[in-house]
Structure formats: structure tokens, C-alpha cells
Design a protein around this motif. Structure first.
Motif, PDB file in Angstrom:
ATOM      1  N   ASN A 161     -32.492 -27.507 -19.522  1.00  0.00           N
ATOM      2  CA  ASN A 161     -32.449 -27.267 -20.960  1.00  0.00           C
ATOM      3  C   ASN A 161     -31.676 -26.009 -21.321  1.00  0.00           C
ATOM      4  OD1 ASN A 161     -34.134 -29.481 -21.071  1.00  0.00           O
ATOM      5  ND2 ASN A 161     -35.999 -28.310 -21.486  1.00  0.00           N
ATOM      6  N   ARG A 162     -31.918 -24.926 -20.571  1.00  0.00           N
ATOM      7  CA  ARG A 162     -31.277 -23.663 -20.937  1.00  0.00           C
ATOM      8  C   ARG A 162     -29.763 -23.726 -20.772  1.00  0.00           C
ATOM      9  NH1 ARG A 162     -33.663 -21.577 -15.699  1.00  0.00           N
ATOM     10  NH2 ARG A 162     -35.565 -21.418 -16.947  1.00  0.00           N
ATOM     11  N   LEU A 163     -29.300 -24.506 -19.796  1.00  0.00           N
ATOM     12  CA  LEU A 163     -27.864 -24.626 -19.598  1.00  0.00           C
ATOM     13  C   LEU A 163     -27.231 -25.458 -20.704  1.00  0.00           C
ATOM     14  CD1 LEU A 163     -27.684 -25.163 -15.727  1.00  0.00           C
ATOM     15  CD2 LEU A 163     -27.929 -23.053 -17.051  1.00  0.00           C
ATOM     16  N   MET A 164     -27.910 -26.519 -21.097  1.00  0.00           N
ATOM     17  CA  MET A 164     -27.399 -27.357 -22.178  1.00  0.00           C
ATOM     18  C   MET A 164     -27.321 -26.575 -23.488  1.00  0.00           C
ATOM     19  SD  MET A 164     -28.945 -31.170 -21.686  1.00  0.00           S
ATOM     20  CE  MET A 164     -28.183 -32.335 -20.538  1.00  0.00           C
ATOM     21  N   HIS A 165     -28.376 -25.815 -23.788  1.00  0.00           N
ATOM     22  CA  HIS A 165     -28.373 -25.037 -25.027  1.00  0.00           C
ATOM     23  C   HIS A 165     -27.264 -23.986 -25.013  1.00  0.00           C
ATOM     24  CE1 HIS A 165     -31.719 -26.506 -27.379  1.00  0.00           C
ATOM     25  NE2 HIS A 165     -32.509 -26.517 -26.316  1.00  0.00           N
ATOM     26  N   ALA A 166     -27.054 -23.339 -23.867  1.00  0.00           N
ATOM     27  CA  ALA A 166     -25.998 -22.335 -23.774  1.00  0.00           C
ATOM     28  C   ALA A 166     -24.628 -22.985 -23.954  1.00  0.00           C
ATOM     29  CB  ALA A 166     -26.074 -21.619 -22.428  1.00  0.00           C
ATOM     30  N   PHE A 167     -24.453 -24.140 -23.341  1.00  0.00           N
ATOM     31  CA  PHE A 167     -23.203 -24.890 -23.487  1.00  0.00           C
ATOM     32  C   PHE A 167     -22.958 -25.236 -24.959  1.00  0.00           C
ATOM     33  CE2 PHE A 167     -21.176 -29.031 -23.946  1.00  0.00           C
ATOM     34  CZ  PHE A 167     -20.017 -28.888 -23.199  1.00  0.00           C
ATOM     35  N   MET A 168     -23.984 -25.739 -25.629  1.00  0.00           N
ATOM     36  CA  MET A 168     -23.863 -26.116 -27.034  1.00  0.00           C
ATOM     37  C   MET A 168     -23.558 -24.895 -27.907  1.00  0.00           C
ATOM     38  SD  MET A 168     -27.103 -28.718 -26.921  1.00  0.00           S
ATOM     39  CE  MET A 168     -27.162 -29.305 -28.599  1.00  0.00           C
ATOM     40  N   ALA A 169     -24.168 -23.775 -27.574  1.00  0.00           N
ATOM     41  CA  ALA A 169     -23.909 -22.551 -28.332  1.00  0.00           C
ATOM     42  C   ALA A 169     -22.463 -22.120 -28.192  1.00  0.00           C
ATOM     43  CB  ALA A 169     -24.848 -21.434 -27.862  1.00  0.00           C
ATOM     44  N   GLY A 170     -21.915 -22.259 -26.989  1.00  0.00           N
ATOM     45  CA  GLY A 170     -20.512 -21.913 -26.775  1.00  0.00           C
ATOM     46  C   GLY A 170     -19.585 -22.818 -27.557  1.00  0.00           C
ATOM     47  N   ALA A 171     -19.874 -24.109 -27.547  1.00  0.00           N
ATOM     48  CA  ALA A 171     -19.038 -25.062 -28.272  1.00  0.00           C
ATOM     49  C   ALA A 171     -19.075 -24.795 -29.774  1.00  0.00           C
ATOM     50  CB  ALA A 171     -19.492 -26.491 -27.976  1.00  0.00           C
ATOM     51  N   ARG A 172     -20.241 -24.398 -30.278  1.00  0.00           N
ATOM     52  CA  ARG A 172     -20.368 -24.118 -31.717  1.00  0.00           C
ATOM     53  C   ARG A 172     -19.583 -22.883 -32.127  1.00  0.00           C
ATOM     54  NH1 ARG A 172     -26.129 -25.218 -30.857  1.00  0.00           N
ATOM     55  NH2 ARG A 172     -26.559 -27.384 -31.468  1.00  0.00           N
ATOM     56  N   GLU A 173     -19.279 -22.012 -31.170  1.00  0.00           N
ATOM     57  CA  GLU A 173     -18.442 -20.854 -31.489  1.00  0.00           C
ATOM     58  C   GLU A 173     -17.068 -21.309 -31.975  1.00  0.00           C
ATOM     59  OE1 GLU A 173     -19.168 -17.743 -31.620  1.00  0.00           O
ATOM     60  OE2 GLU A 173     -20.501 -17.103 -30.009  1.00  0.00           O
ATOM     61  N   VAL A 174     -16.627 -22.446 -31.462  1.00  0.00           N
ATOM     62  CA  VAL A 174     -15.313 -22.977 -31.830  1.00  0.00           C
ATOM     63  C   VAL A 174     -15.425 -23.912 -33.024  1.00  0.00           C
ATOM     64  CG1 VAL A 174     -13.320 -24.292 -31.005  1.00  0.00           C
ATOM     65  CG2 VAL A 174     -14.557 -22.787 -29.430  1.00  0.00           C
ATOM     66  N   ASN A 175     -16.455 -24.752 -33.005  1.00  0.00           N
ATOM     67  CA  ASN A 175     -16.638 -25.740 -34.069  1.00  0.00           C
ATOM     68  C   ASN A 175     -18.131 -25.941 -34.321  1.00  0.00           C
ATOM     69  OD1 ASN A 175     -16.753 -27.891 -35.802  1.00  0.00           O
ATOM     70  ND2 ASN A 175     -15.536 -29.277 -34.546  1.00  0.00           N
ATOM     71  N   PRO A 176     -18.656 -25.325 -35.379  1.00  0.00           N
ATOM     72  CA  PRO A 176     -20.096 -25.431 -35.649  1.00  0.00           C
ATOM     73  C   PRO A 176     -20.547 -26.826 -36.069  1.00  0.00           C
ATOM     74  CG  PRO A 176     -18.986 -24.299 -37.440  1.00  0.00           C
ATOM     75  CD  PRO A 176     -17.985 -24.435 -36.335  1.00  0.00           C
ATOM     76  N   ASP A 177     -19.608 -27.716 -36.326  1.00  0.00           N
ATOM     77  CA  ASP A 177     -19.949 -29.059 -36.799  1.00  0.00           C
ATOM     78  C   ASP A 177     -19.927 -30.122 -35.703  1.00  0.00           C
ATOM     79  OD1 ASP A 177     -20.233 -28.174 -39.455  1.00  0.00           O
ATOM     80  OD2 ASP A 177     -18.054 -28.253 -39.738  1.00  0.00           O
ATOM     81  N   ILE A 178     -19.785 -29.713 -34.449  1.00  0.00           N
ATOM     82  CA  ILE A 178     -19.755 -30.684 -33.347  1.00  0.00           C
ATOM     83  C   ILE A 178     -21.076 -31.450 -33.286  1.00  0.00           C
ATOM     84  CG2 ILE A 178     -19.803 -30.895 -30.818  1.00  0.00           C
ATOM     85  CD1 ILE A 178     -17.721 -28.718 -30.679  1.00  0.00           C
ATOM     86  N   ALA A 179     -20.974 -32.744 -33.045  1.00  0.00           N
ATOM     87  CA  ALA A 179     -22.160 -33.589 -32.862  1.00  0.00           C
ATOM     88  C   ALA A 179     -22.418 -33.766 -31.366  1.00  0.00           C
ATOM     89  CB  ALA A 179     -21.947 -34.946 -33.521  1.00  0.00           C
TER      90      ALA A 179
END
Length: 326
Positions: A161-179
Motif C-alpha cells: 500500500n505505501r508504495l502504491m500511495h507514494a507512486f500515485m503521489a508522484g504522478a499527481r505532481e505532474v497531473n493531479p487529475d490522473i485516474a
């Protein structure tokens, strides 16, 4: 000997002298999956490296069922192992009972629970590689064109879980609207099931996949989409598919344990800190075939964040809650 008795057997300085070892340390690895599996392979690789330098004598058992795990622990302890490494996520209580019976043996175990001060010869660790996962997420966010990322994991436990959340947080830095599409296959090693799950995500619009499990990158390769690796660098196997990977390096964890044993100072502790980027326990894999293909702005952000993580001015949040699809 009971745990209480074990704690009494300390040196005048509080160090568990019973665990002191001179010369090469006899190390045994006990793994519930093949040593080729991502997570376990990092422990195995570090132990083999220590064996090559003569620092340890290393033997291991793989594909050990949880029901057999305590028995194998006892066998290695009886055979004279001074350090037993492995993963006790599915046998926490039983494994700790075994450790209490062998106070002269050091146990370094992957665990979802903390160390127990009353069990001085068992230390725990986790793959806290959220720093590298966050950086790989920035790259994923820059590479998706559909704004839809699929994530396939084994089980929704804190380590995943912690790795997935960190990955998602990084992606949102570029695009906060990613699904995000998030799914867990209920296995640590079932490439066919992971592959089928990834196919479904691609059909549902994902053009970048987070490959927490083996099998995901195979689906990405077949369908011509991109993947982000986890724990190991799989780009050599998927040169046109795997853009980046968050790597786990177990060497700092193992080296710290060996040093403690050799000094007679091994005791209950949380070795998870040795997986942090600032400790050298994780890194972002070289882009290899994707060098120059990731947007320059994203790579600049990766470099800035990596430097900030290492100097302590930026901290990646640790979120152990189960991630959900958008």
C-alpha cells in the motif's frame, strides 16, 4: 529458554553477547516464494554478495509454505545458523515463538508488525522504498497520455500500500487529475493472474501500468503500453516497455545486522530505516532505453526531489491504507 531468560543473558554493557559471532556468520534464508520473486530476490542477492566476499556462509530454502515455516526456522537454528532471514507476514505469532526458543540465534524478519523489546533476538524490516516509488510516479505521470494508470498488486498490506500511495503521489505532481485502476490478485507469485488483471485495465483505458507483481509487464508489452517496475529493474527484459523502476537494495539492511552480530550488539530493532533512500536502501533505476524520452521538466523534478529526499528537506508520506481506484 524463555524470552525473559534470554534478555537476562546480556553483557555488562547490555549487548546480547550470546549473538556475537567471530569470522563468517552462518546465515540461513527462508522464503515462501521462489528466489526469483522480486521482493525475496533482493534479500537473496544481498546474501549471495556477502557470501562472495567471505563475510557469511549462506544457505536458503525457497517455496516454504507458511504451515512449514516455523519447522524450517527450528531446523536452521538447530543446525547452527547464527542469522536467519526471511518473511513472517503470514506466521507472525508462530515465528516469534520459535525465536523465543532460540536466544542464541539472531532473526531478521520481514514483518508488518514492530519489534518486541521482550524478544531481543528478533529484529524486523520492511521494504520502505516509498522514496523511489514516488520518483517513479513522477515519470509515470509524465508518460501517460490517457491520464489513466493501472496498478496491480499482490495483497493490500502495508508493504504494498505505501508504495502504491507514494507512486500515485508522484504522478499527481505532474497531473493531479490522473485516474487510477487498482487491483490486488491475492498472491505473491501468480504471473498469469497478474497479466490477465493488467489486460482488463488496458481494455479500460490504462496506458501506463504499475507492475508491483510479475506478469504485468508482459501484458503491457503485448498491448504496446508502458510499465513502471517495482523492487527490481526489469527493463533488460522489457526494453521498450518498462520506463523506470523503483529499486530496493537490501544490502544496507543485511550489513547493519551482520555488523551488530559481529559486535555482539544485535537486538530487537526496526531495520526498515535502512531501506530509505538516504540510507542507500532504494533508488530509481537508470532510464536506459528511455533516456531522453521522458519529458525534460519531469526529469528535472525527479532530480530536485531526489536531492531533497537525500538531504532531508523533503519527506515522502508513508500511507499504509489500502489504495482505491479513482
Amino acid at each position: 529458554m524463555t524470552t525473559g531468560g534470554a534478555l537476562a543473558a546480556t553483557s555488562l554493557f547490555g549487548a546480547p553477547a550470546r549473538l556475537r559471532a567471530a569470522g563468517p556468520v552462518s546465515v540461513a534464508g527462508i522464503y515462501t516464494v521462489p528466489v526469483e520473486q522480486q521482493w525475496v530476490s533482493r534479500i537473496h542477492k544481498a546474501a549471495e554478495a556477502a557470501k562472495a566476499t567471505g563475510e557469511v556462509k549462506y544457505t536458503f530454502s525457497e517455496n516454504v509454505a507458511n504451515t512449514d515455516y516455523p519447522r524450517v526456522m527450528r531446523e536452521y537454528a538447530e543446525q547452527g545458523a547464527k542469522l536467519i532471514c526471511g518473511e513472517i507476514f503470514g506466521v507472525e505469532q508462530e515465528a516469534r515463538e520459535v525465536a523465543a526458543d532460540y536466544p542464541n540465534v539472531a532473526f531478521l524478519m520481514g514483518s508488518s508488525f514492530g519489534e518486541d523489546p521482550d524478544l531481543g533476538n528478533l529484529a524486523v524490516f520492511d521494504n520502505y522504498i516509498q522514496d523511489a516509488s514516488y520518483l517513479s510516479g513522477i515519470i509515470a505521470g509524465a508518460m501517460t497520455k490517457s491520464g489513466n494508470i493501472g496498478m496491480v498488486g499482490g495483497f493490500p498490506i502495508p508493504e504494498v500500500n505505501r508504495l502504491m500511495h507514494a507512486f500515485m503521489a508522484g504522478a499527481r505532481e505532474v497531473n493531479p487529475d490522473i485516474a487510477y485502476q487498482v487491483s490486488f490478485i491475492g498472491s505473491w507469485f501468480d504471473p498469469p493472474k497478474a497479466k490477465e488483471t493488467a489486460f482488463a485495465m488496458i481494455e479500460n483505458g490504462a496506458d501506463v501500468l504499475y507492475a508491483e507483481r510479475f506478469g504485468v509487464s508482459d501484458a503491457a508489452q503485448e498491448k504496446g503500453v508502458l510499465a513502471i517496475g517495482n523492487v527490481i529493474d526489469t527493463q533488460p527484459d522489457y526494453p521498450e516497455t518498462v520506463v523506470a523502476s523503483a529499486l530496493w537494495h537490501f544490502e544496507p539492511t543485511l550489513n547493519a545486522a551482520l555488523k551488530a552480530i559481529q559486535a555482539g550488539e544485535f537486538t530487537a530493532a526496526n531495520y526498515g530505516v535502512y531501506s530509505y533512500m538516504k540510507a542507500g536502501g532504494c533508488s530509481l533505476a537508470p532510464l536506459g532505453t528511455f533516456a531522453g524520452k521522458v519529458p525534460e521538466d519531469a526529469m528535472k523534478m525527479v532530480a530536485e526531489r531526489e536531492a531533497a529526499i537525500k538531504d532531508g528537506s523533503f519527506t515522502v508520506e508513508i500511507n499504509d491504507e489500502e489504495p482505491k481506484s479513482s
